[in-house]
Structures are given as C-alpha cells and as structure tokens.
Design a protein around this motif. Structure first.
Motif, PDB file in Angstrom:
ATOM      1  N   VAL A 162      12.890   7.290  35.440  1.00 48.32           N
ATOM      2  CA  VAL A 162      12.586   8.373  34.902  1.00 48.32           C
ATOM      3  C   VAL A 162      10.909   8.605  34.680  1.00 48.32           C
ATOM      4  CG1 VAL A 162      12.481   9.865  32.525  1.00 48.32           C
ATOM      5  CG2 VAL A 162      14.505   8.777  33.392  1.00 48.32           C
ATOM      6  N   ILE A 222      14.522   3.522  32.819  1.00 48.07           N
ATOM      7  CA  ILE A 222      13.105   4.053  32.207  1.00 48.07           C
ATOM      8  C   ILE A 222      12.140   4.027  33.406  1.00 48.07           C
ATOM      9  CG2 ILE A 222      11.338   3.180  30.788  1.00 48.07           C
ATOM     10  CD1 ILE A 222      13.159   1.897  28.819  1.00 48.07           C
ATOM     11  N   ASP A 277      21.240   7.260  26.684  1.00 45.92           N
ATOM     12  CA  ASP A 277      21.507   7.442  25.237  1.00 45.92           C
ATOM     13  C   ASP A 277      22.993   6.885  24.853  1.00 45.92           C
ATOM     14  OD1 ASP A 277      21.166   9.121  22.568  1.00 45.92           O
ATOM     15  OD2 ASP A 277      23.294   9.739  23.332  1.00 45.92           O
ATOM     16  N   SER A 291      16.293  13.397  35.644  1.00 45.20           N
ATOM     17  CA  SER A 291      15.818  12.771  34.534  1.00 45.20           C
ATOM     18  C   SER A 291      16.776  12.773  33.184  1.00 45.20           C
ATOM     19  CB  SER A 291      14.386  12.984  34.229  1.00 45.20           C
ATOM     20  OG  SER A 291      13.417  12.898  35.223  1.00 45.20           O
ATOM     21  N   TYR A 292      17.065  14.233  33.051  1.00 49.00           N
ATOM     22  CA  TYR A 292      18.139  14.323  31.901  1.00 49.00           C
ATOM     23  C   TYR A 292      19.353  13.467  31.943  1.00 49.00           C
ATOM     24  CZ  TYR A 292      20.782  16.801  28.246  1.00 49.00           C
ATOM     25  OH  TYR A 292      21.724  17.179  27.497  1.00 49.00           O
ATOM     26  N   MET A 311      18.877   9.869  31.208  1.00 45.45           N
ATOM     27  CA  MET A 311      18.549   9.743  29.904  1.00 45.45           C
ATOM     28  C   MET A 311      19.576   9.868  28.840  1.00 45.45           C
ATOM     29  SD  MET A 311      15.497   8.992  29.478  1.00 45.45           S
ATOM     30  CE  MET A 311      15.240   9.110  27.889  1.00 45.45           C
TER      31      MET A 311
END
Length: 512
Positions: free
Chosen positions: A294, A291, A326, A318-319, A322
């Motif tokens: 990002v 976090i 996830d 960043s993707y 993430m």
C-alpha cells in the motif's frame, strides 16, 4: 569384628566392666571382710557374754563354772576369773577337768583354796595361747570383754574376762590375696565370654537396623517389613524405620510425578513461548507485506509514476489490501480474546441448523462462481448451548474453507445429524431420555491433504500452500480460530482424508 564397630565397643566395655567388677569384689573382700568380721564377732561376743553374765551372776561357782566352760567352747574364747587382788583362774576354750574338780570342792572355800594353790595368773598371762606357756600367741589379734560378777558363796565381786582370737579371719584374708593370681584366669574367661555373648545379643539388632538405615540412605525403600519383631524400643525403632520407608517411597513417587509434571509444564511453556515468537514473527510478516504494498502504491500515485497515474485503479487495489489487513487484525483480536484467561463464552440456546443455513447462503455466490454443487442435509431444528457469535464464526470458517479449497465443478456436502451416545446399561427409553448430540460433517470433494500435514492445519498461520499468496488462500488463522472456539464449547472435532475428499467432523452436545 571391626575395631571401630559397635560390637567391638560393646565387647570391650562389657569385658572391662566385668573384670573391674570382679577385681573390686575381690579386693573388697580382702580389705573390708576382716573389719566387718571383727565388728560382727565383737557384737555377738558382747551380746552372748552379757547373756552369760545374767545366767551366772549370783549363782554358786559350781553352777557357774560349767556355763563359762561351755561358753568358751562355743565361742573359742578363753575366760579369766579374777578377784579384787588380781588373783585369778584361767579357763581355756578346751577346758574339761573343772567338772571333776567341782564335784570334789563344791564350796566357795574349797574353790578359793584351789585358786590359791593353783597357778596365779596376772593380766600378762592372759595373752598367752591356751595350753601354751611359751608365748607363741603374742601377736594374735584378740577381742576382750570384762564384766563384774558375784557368786552365791561370797559377796566379794569378781571380774570375769573373755578373750576371743581373730586369727582365723586374718588368715582367710591372706589366703584370698594369695589366691588372686589363680582367680584372674577364670575372671578373664568369664568376662571375655560374657562380653562376647552380650555384645552379640545387643549388637545383632543394632546391626540389622544399621543395614536398613544404609538401604534407606541409598534411597532403597523396599524395606516394608520390620527387621525386628521384638516388643522393646528396638522393635519400635524397626517398625518406625519400616513406616518411614513406606512413607518415603510414597513421597518419592509423588515427587517423581510432580517432577515429571514440572518438566512437562516447562516443556509446554517452552513450546508455547516458541509458538508465541513464531506467531509474532508471522503476524509481523503478514502485516508488513500489505503495508509495504500500500505504501509503495500511494508513493507512486503521489509521484505520478508510469501506470500509477491511473489512481482510481490502484486506490481500489489499496482499499482491497486494507480490507484484508482489517480482516487479519480482527482475527488476531479474536484470537487474543479466545486465549485470554478471563475469556468466558456467552452461553445460551442456539439453533445450529440456522447457523449452517446462514453460512451456506453467504457462500452461495462464491460456490456459483466455482460451479460447485452444494448438498445440504439439516434437521428442522438442532438446539445447542453455545456462544452464538463464536459458534457462527466457527461454522462459517469450516464451510468457507471447504468451498474455497474445492476444485471447480466439485461438490461440497454439509450434513447435520442427531445421535445419542451408546449406554453400557439401560433400556432404549433411558438412552432416548438423555440429551442428544449433534454431528456436523462438511465434505469437499476432489482434494486431498498430505497425512503429515493434517494435524498442523489447526496451527496458527499454517497453510498447505506455502506461497502464502492471498489469491490462493487466506491468512492461515481460520481453522486455528475454529479449534479455539470448539475447545471453549467442549466439542469434539477432527479432519481426515476420505475416498471422496476431505471431511471435517464436529460433535457437540444438545441443549438441556
């Protein structure tokens, strides 16, 4: 003998009772015996005198006088015959001369003259002692009875009186009182000796029971045999104490086991609480790091700072971060379900061989990049009863770990075989009729894990490589999820070092 002990108390009470009882008996004899004797003698005298009157009333004086003399001798009594004028003749208890007199004076008239010629006795002379005219018997206690009789010689009535002395019983009572000091010594000896024997006989079983009770009070429950074998209440009490010792011993054993179990549960609860705190702290760290990364990249891109002006590049980074987050969140949610008390796997028949093939196909690209040689030995079909989604995830995690942690140009060997549990008894046909078991082995060569770290591989967030870099490993939840899934299916699993590398083994029962 302790002064406050039960033996001393029984001894004192018994001795006092014996002494008091002996003195009461002694004093009762002294005070009540004369009166009782007087009543008995009065009753017997009156009864015998009435019988005498029946015998002599209406007979001749010659026949009556011997009977009266015999009566006086038998009862130690003096008799007096008086006419209506008060003149009479005294017959002492030791009288012997009347028989000769009667033989010479058989008629009433002759007896009358003899009475007139003899000593005339009045009522005061009767109180004198027999054969004694000096009045020495004036203080003597006497019993007196009067009856009216008639002789055959005359119709005139005569009064027959009898006087019996009570002096002998009075002297006996005085002797009893004088003898009391000499009787005290035997009374005390008998009382002390009897009380000592009695106290020992009574106190001995009580002391035995007291010793047993003291051992029970000290939690010594080895008293399994009764201290007394008698058939009375003390024997029943001894048997009850023995049963109590056995029951208490069993109860204490159960309490100790329960206490040990409680301590173990408390210790496990503390360990679980510590693991939960560590788990939360680790999750916080695992989530905070991506976090932060990002957020920093987004902030730099918004401000067009330096290289972050190339937004496409850092948006892709960043993707990727993430996506990792996830994946981590999904793994945490999966663990939450597995550790829930309400969790029940959806069991149905599943082909384990097919699950292994799917996992191998999904990893073929990564294996090609690392130039790994995949060796697979699978039966055509291996049916088990399992939750397909969970078992597929467990198999995928095991094989993924083997591929990910193998060195370049190494081998990953996946072997699934069928086996049967050994039977102590029964033929080979009976063994074959049992449900088969399937063993899945995954070996990755060229690597070794420290023996001390092998058991910790199934802990959450534990990684052999301590840098926790995403480029060198995952989140550390893979094998932990595997252990939870296999535990839910009752499977047996282990991980160990071999000469070639690290082998992961799973044994699961086949479907019915």
């Amino acid at each position: 003998m302790r002064r406050k002990g039960i033996r001393f108390k029984i001894f004192m009470v018994t001795a006092a009772l014996l002494v008091v009882s002996a003195l009461l008996i002694y004093l009762t004899l002294y005070f009540m015996l004369p009166g009782y004797y007087k009543n008995i003698k009065q009753s017997r005298l009156e009864s015998s005198f009435s019988e005498l009157v029946k015998q002599i009333d209406g007979v001749s004086a010659a026949d009556a006088i011997p009977l009266m003399a015999k009566f006086g001798q038998e009862h130690n009594a003096a008799l007096m015959i008086r006419d209506k004028e008060g003149q009479g003749y005294y017959i002492p208890p030791s009288y012997r001369g009347m028989n000769g007199w009667l033989s010479r004076n058989a008629s009433y008239l002759g007896m009358r003259k003899q009475l007139e010629a003899g000593r005339a006795l009045d009522s005061r002379d009767v109180m004198k002692g027999p054969g004694d005219g000096n009045g020495s018997g004036q203080n003597m206690h006497m019993l007196s009875v009067d009856k009216t009789i008639r002789f055959a010689e005359s119709d005139d009535p005569y009064t027959l009186s009898v006087d019996a002395p009570l002096q002998p019983i009075g002297e006996a009572a005085d002797v009893i009182l004088l003898f009391l000091p000499y009787m005290l010594i035997p009374i005390l000896l008998i009382a002390v000796g009897g009380a000592l024997i009695y106290s020992r006989l009574i106190a001995r079983p009580l002391l035995s029971l007291n010793r047993v009770a003291k051992r029970l009070a000290k939690l010594d429950f080895s008293v399994t045999k009764p201290a007394l074998n008698t058939k009375d209440e003390l024997g029943e009490l001894s048997l009850s104490l023995s049963k109590l010792a056995v029951n208490l011993q069993l109860t204490m054993g159960e309490l100790q086991d329960a206490n040990a179990q409680l301590k173990s549960d408390i210790e496990q609860e503390r360990e679980q609480e510590a693991k939960r705190r560590e788990f939360v702290a680790t999750i916080s760290h695992e989530l905070k790091t991506p976090i932060t990364a990002v957020s920093g990249q987004l902030e730099a891109m918004i401000a067009n700072v330096g290289s972050y002006r190339d937004r496409d590049r850092y948006l892709r980074q960043s993707y990727t971060i993430m996506q990792d987050m996830d994946k981590l969140v999904h793994e945490i949610l999966e663990l939450s379900k597995l550790e829930s008390r309400d969790f029940r796997p959806l069991m149905r028949k599943v082909d384990l061989s097919e699950l292994v093939r799917e996992s191998m196909n999904n990893l073929s690209y990564l294996a090609g990049v690392k130039q790994l040689r995949l060796e697979v030995e699978l039966p055509e079909e291996a049916m088990i009863t399992a939750d397909e989604r969970l078992m597929s995830k467990a198999v995928a995690n095991i094989i993924t770990n083997a591929v990910q942690y193998s060195g370049d140009a190494e081998r990953v060997v996946v072997r699934l075989s069928e086996e049967y549990r050994a039977a102590d008894e029964g033929s080979e046909q009976q063994v074959k009729s049992l449900h088969p078991w399937y063993r899945l082995e995954v070996l990755n060569t060229g690597v070794q894990v420290e023996e001390s770290k092998l058991p910790r591989l199934f802990e959450p967030f534990y990684r052999v490589e301590q840098s926790r870099s995403r480029s060198t490993g995952g989140s550390g939840l893979g094998l932990y999820i595997v252990s939870k899934v296999l535990d839910a299916h009752g499977a047996e699993y282990s991980i160990a070092n071999t000469a070639e590398g690290v082998r992961f083994s799973v044994r699961v029962q086949g479907a019915a």
